[in-house]
Design a protein around this motif. Sequence first.
Motif, PDB file in Angstrom:
ATOM      1  N   ASP A 467       0.798  -1.245  -0.165  1.00  0.00           N
ATOM      2  CA  ASP A 467      -0.006   0.116   0.019  1.00  0.00           C
ATOM      3  C   ASP A 467       0.720   1.115   0.094  1.00  0.00           C
ATOM      4  N   LEU A 468       2.042   1.160   0.732  1.00  0.00           N
ATOM      5  CA  LEU A 468       3.124   2.214   0.616  1.00  0.00           C
ATOM      6  C   LEU A 468       3.921   2.319  -0.357  1.00  0.00           C
ATOM      7  N   LYS A 469       3.828   1.250  -1.303  1.00  0.00           N
ATOM      8  CA  LYS A 469       4.759   1.153  -2.480  1.00  0.00           C
ATOM      9  C   LYS A 469       6.139   0.679  -1.872  1.00  0.00           C
ATOM     10  N   ILE A 470       6.248  -0.195  -0.868  1.00  0.00           N
ATOM     11  CA  ILE A 470       7.203  -0.714  -0.560  1.00  0.00           C
ATOM     12  C   ILE A 470       7.386  -2.415  -0.793  1.00  0.00           C
ATOM     13  N   GLY A 506      -1.858  -4.756  13.479  1.00  0.00           N
ATOM     14  CA  GLY A 506      -1.308  -5.172  12.135  1.00  0.00           C
ATOM     15  C   GLY A 506      -2.584  -4.879  11.024  1.00  0.00           C
ATOM     16  N   ILE A 507      -2.879  -3.796  10.820  1.00  0.00           N
ATOM     17  CA  ILE A 507      -3.803  -3.511   9.839  1.00  0.00           C
ATOM     18  C   ILE A 507      -3.081  -2.465   8.785  1.00  0.00           C
ATOM     19  N   PRO A 508      -3.407  -3.471   7.411  1.00  0.00           N
ATOM     20  CA  PRO A 508      -3.062  -2.656   6.222  1.00  0.00           C
ATOM     21  C   PRO A 508      -3.037  -1.232   6.284  1.00  0.00           C
ATOM     22  N   PRO A 509      -2.215  -0.413   5.582  1.00  0.00           N
ATOM     23  CA  PRO A 509      -2.385   0.898   5.605  1.00  0.00           C
ATOM     24  C   PRO A 509      -3.489   1.364   4.803  1.00  0.00           C
ATOM     25  N   GLY A 510      -3.834   0.533   3.534  1.00  0.00           N
ATOM     26  CA  GLY A 510      -5.021   0.908   2.643  1.00  0.00           C
ATOM     27  C   GLY A 510      -6.511   0.925   3.527  1.00  0.00           C
TER      28      GLY A 510
END
Length: 611
Positions: A467-470, A506-510
């Motif tokens: 989500d953070l392009k990592i 632990g929740i995805p940034p999106g």
Amino acid sequence: MHGYMGKILRVDLSSEKIWEEPIREEDARRFIGGVGLAAKIIYDEVKPETPAFSPENKLVFMTGPLTGTLVPCTGRYVVCAKSPLTDAWGEAHSGGFWAREIKRAGYDGIMIEGMAERPSYIVIDDGEVRIEDAKRIWGLGCLEAEEKLKKEIGEDFKVACIGPAGERLVRFACIINDGGRAAGRCGIGAVMGSKMLKAVAVRGRREIPMKDPERIRGILRRIYPQIMSFPTTQIHASYGTSGELLSFHQYGDVPIKNFKLGDWDKIEGISGEVYNKLMVKAKKACWNCPIACWRYVEVNEGPYAGLTLNRGPEYETLTALGSLLLNDKLDVIVKANYLCNQYGLDTISTGVCIAFAIECYERGLISEEEAGMTLKWGDSETILGLIEAIAERRRLGSLLAEGVKRASEKISEGSEKFAMHVKGLEMPMHDPRAFKGMGLQYAVSNRGACHLQGMVLRIEQGERLTDLKIYERLDRFEVKGKGRILAIMQNWHEVLESLIICKFLGIPPGHIPGLYTLVTGMPTSLESLLEAGERIYTLKRMFNVKCGITRKDDVLPYRIMYEGLKEGGTLGNTISPEELKAMLDEYYYVRGWDENGIPRGEVLKRLGVQS
């Protein structure tokens, strides 16, 4: 304003004037809340030359728009001021229930200025605010003061207070709330003590408005399994943060003997598995937290049998008061943690200062007469005696109470080579020689050596945040690419600390923009939140620039750059000056800062930050 209570309480202790100020929607959109709004207040209102202990310094407690809502792990607050340790930006964070109570009392935050004529505390009772005489609790330990206050004014009040360390202006004094939760770093408790403010007690009964609570419940029902299946979440739920101690030791990440050793044959004795088996009696959680990493502990045998701690030591404390001092006695660590909670001391800075003192003694730079005792590694009398001496500012303790940077400047004679700090803030318990991105993070962090504002070691361990392009996997000993990754992670963590939401979730940034919109009713995107995070990070950096911080201060301790470890998981690595320079050059370029680490005019203009 949904999510927000819409106002900040302001208190001038000098004049005893109390008033409210509305939060502008524009500021909420640009700075989110939490640390973002606190940074804006301090940047606008605290002159860089203001001494940390001046009445003109501002003490800002802030919650965020998600605090106290249905969103899990939102029971946290941030407290900010100019730091007495670094003479620059300072902030500390704490969990528990105090933050939710502030919002239920009708406020998103509290801004305190001035200095009371006598020891005082603030009572906020569902919007009714008064300043009371604290003479009867001045001098009491944090846990004692909280208990006494609650008996007098009501058991349902939540209390944040300082102990004798804050009263005596120990530069790494902290604020304790909810019986052992600590806003630990940067000496913010000493700022509170300089204002003659012992405590802030709050009670509220108001509902926190949410735009669409039913849809929030629906989303959470779908993503809860994903949250609880996250590997780190499972470790924290089972053992607390101590559950990662042995794996970090394998990396060579656990500091041992003042960062001198990379391996210790007694490390298992303080591991999460052993600690939870022998000491932990119950698991507890902050407001609306499904993880419950909080540990209630009791000592069963030995000289401290019967000692209980509402919030027992976790990873940072187990290592700062354990392996860093070659102390493998769990009961001594619990006792030391108890003393730090009572006195109101940051356990990380306390451990680093004690380790520094023992090494100075070992090298003949401090005499037994100066110390008032024999200083030995792993010795309970040394550890507990120095904690008491620091908090009470007795003999050597008075020097250590100034922090390791000032202590080494006073002692001199080469002691600065093993004074483990960045910008005056003592090193946390992750050795950056094991994760070079963490070394860069320590060097450039706005509050000094900080493991939380970026947590880039997670990426170096293999975590990917698409989500953070990592996407890439980065070798932990590689330097290339670390500047870009760190900048992204720092921006994201500013978002989390402004919302405010615990980093252990632990929740995805999106998922975050949608939850923010459903709580506040204000549409946003991940890109907009990240830009706000960049704005907040840059604002703090500009405050530091005005305080005199430049590239010369973005450095690491001598021991990290020049002394490789002969054993353990770091494979003899250091972060050499050349490697640090390469990472700094990349990081400054990504940030749009000049070669001295100062944000360029075009960056400030894009973000709307005044120079």
